[in-house]
Design an enzyme around this catalytic site. Sequence first.
Site, mmCIF file in Angstrom:
data_model
loop_
_atom_site.group_PDB
_atom_site.id
_atom_site.type_symbol
_atom_site.label_atom_id
_atom_site.label_comp_id
_atom_site.label_asym_id
_atom_site.label_seq_id
_atom_site.Cartn_x
_atom_site.Cartn_y
_atom_site.Cartn_z
ATOM 1 N N SER A 219 0.824 -1.214 0.000
ATOM 2 C CA SER A 219 0.000 0.000 0.000
ATOM 3 C C SER A 219 0.855 1.260 0.000
ATOM 4 O O SER A 219 0.326 2.369 0.029
ATOM 5 C CB SER A 219 -0.907 0.004 1.217
ATOM 6 O OG SER A 219 -0.167 0.134 2.410
ATOM 7 N N ARG B 57 -4.892 9.818 -10.629
ATOM 8 C CA ARG B 57 -5.746 9.987 -9.437
ATOM 9 C C ARG B 57 -4.886 10.341 -8.223
ATOM 10 O O ARG B 57 -3.859 9.722 -7.968
ATOM 11 C CB ARG B 57 -6.510 8.696 -9.174
ATOM 12 C CG ARG B 57 -7.399 8.714 -7.914
ATOM 13 C CD ARG B 57 -6.708 8.115 -6.719
ATOM 14 N NE ARG B 57 -7.595 8.030 -5.547
ATOM 15 C CZ ARG B 57 -7.196 7.679 -4.327
ATOM 16 N NH1 ARG B 57 -5.929 7.389 -4.101
ATOM 17 N NH2 ARG B 57 -8.032 7.628 -3.330
ATOM 18 N N VAL B 58 -5.299 11.333 -7.487
ATOM 19 C CA VAL B 58 -4.599 11.725 -6.265
ATOM 20 C C VAL B 58 -5.547 11.529 -5.095
ATOM 21 O O VAL B 58 -6.697 11.962 -5.139
ATOM 22 C CB VAL B 58 -4.149 13.202 -6.359
ATOM 23 C CG1 VAL B 58 -3.579 13.679 -5.040
ATOM 24 C CG2 VAL B 58 -3.111 13.362 -7.473
ATOM 25 N N THR C 56 -1.967 2.678 3.216
ATOM 26 C CA THR C 56 -1.274 3.951 3.394
ATOM 27 C C THR C 56 -0.564 3.810 4.731
ATOM 28 O O THR C 56 -0.943 2.974 5.546
ATOM 29 C CB THR C 56 -2.287 5.122 3.495
ATOM 30 O OG1 THR C 56 -2.992 5.240 2.268
ATOM 31 C CG2 THR C 56 -1.642 6.454 3.833
ATOM 32 N N THR D 5 -5.730 7.077 7.025
ATOM 33 C CA THR D 5 -5.595 6.043 6.000
ATOM 34 C C THR D 5 -7.015 5.646 5.593
ATOM 35 O O THR D 5 -7.949 5.846 6.358
ATOM 36 C CB THR D 5 -4.858 4.796 6.523
ATOM 37 O OG1 THR D 5 -5.596 4.235 7.614
ATOM 38 C CG2 THR D 5 -3.445 5.120 7.001
ATOM 39 N N GLY D 6 -7.139 5.080 4.405
ATOM 40 C CA GLY D 6 -8.473 4.654 3.965
ATOM 41 C C GLY D 6 -8.922 5.440 2.755
ATOM 42 O O GLY D 6 -8.105 6.058 2.063
ATOM 43 N N THR E 44 1.717 6.915 0.562
ATOM 44 C CA THR E 44 0.852 5.853 0.036
ATOM 45 C C THR E 44 1.095 5.601 -1.449
ATOM 46 O O THR E 44 1.622 6.467 -2.154
ATOM 47 C CB THR E 44 -0.631 6.263 0.200
ATOM 48 O OG1 THR E 44 -1.476 5.149 -0.078
ATOM 49 C CG2 THR E 44 -1.016 7.401 -0.731
HETATM 50 N N1 GLY Z 1 -5.802 7.224 1.788
HETATM 51 C C1 GLY Z 1 -5.060 6.881 0.677
HETATM 52 C C2 GLY Z 1 -5.704 7.154 -0.607
HETATM 53 O O1 GLY Z 1 -6.919 7.279 -0.674
HETATM 54 O O2 GLY Z 1 -5.015 7.239 -1.606
#
Ligand code: GLY
Length: 351
Positions: free
Chosen positions: A83, A227-228, A199, A250-251, A217
């Site tokens: 991750s 994509r960010v 992450t 995270t998530g 991450t």
């Molecule tokens: N929390 C990491 C992401 O959504 O990229």
Amino acid sequence: MKDKYSRRDFLKTGVGLSAAAMLTGGKSLLKAEGNEGKMRVVSSGNGLRATEKAMELLRQKKDPLDAVIAGVNIVEEDPNDRSVGYGGLPNEEGVVELDSSVMHGPTHNGGAVASLRNIKNPSKVAKLVMERTDHVLLVGKGALKFAKSHGFKEEDLLTERSRETWLRRKEGLSERDFWFPPQPEVEGGFASFFEYHGTINCCAIDSMGNLAGVTTTSGFFFKIPGRVGDSPIIGAGLYVDNDIGAAGSTGRGEANILNCGSFQVVNFMGMGNSPEEACLKALEQIANTSKRLPHLLNDDGRPQFGLNFYAINKKGEYGGATMWSGSRYAVHDGKENTRKPCAYLFERKRR
Ligand code: GLY
């Protein structure tokens, strides 16, 4: 018209505390006295080695930002953590794209990179953006050029294991293309891969009561290139106010970006909530606003995504909370380095 907030309420908010600190010549009202022995490092569940390393450096009186970055570097460089960094799962074109942000409490400065390819330690590049430029966030090719100009070497971040996972996912995507389905069948099915994200966040308070944080991450597996997520967005994936506390996440990044989650956690701590309460309040807010996006909800009308916050306040109190029960966070309290269960908003039903 009467002011919405009384002076006392104002001082209880994060904004009020920062302003109050300015009015007192930069001396924080919450300044932790004699913080020696109250050094703390908090991280996501995959961060037990990071908290250990960061605490080792805090004991050597290193800057808290250097300490947490050295901590997460271990995980960025670990091919088995899929991750983050090297070995992270790639985008839909099979390319690993990394996001990271750092924030330094004493200077209230930050730096970040997004969609960075071929560089193992995006957190180190994020710190250089903070230290060596007048910008906060560099993305894509610009971020890569910047990293290379500072001597970072390009390398392929896709491990064999991650390439295989990506290929199986691609093969199983549709029955209406020229790819045969993967053989043998993938354990757990493709849904689990589709949902895959992780992450690492790590925040610390040092013996002077100074705070810092980092989030890093590889983002969602099979994301659309470019994509960010929330990790490089200051205020979403990370926020530090040296007068109040530090928080990170995270998530599912999209839900977090739309709610400035880490900023909210710090703000809730500034209003007097404990770190755990503040994390839960931010999650509650995100669960409520998500009700306006039906595709994010399960049959019970609850968010069907995972999201976690981790936080430390100026007194060295800490906590972690998750949308759905079952997650843990890592913490080094100066004596013990351990994982603790996150508080949660919703209980996951046992199957
Ligand atoms: N929390 C990491 C992401 O959504 O990229």
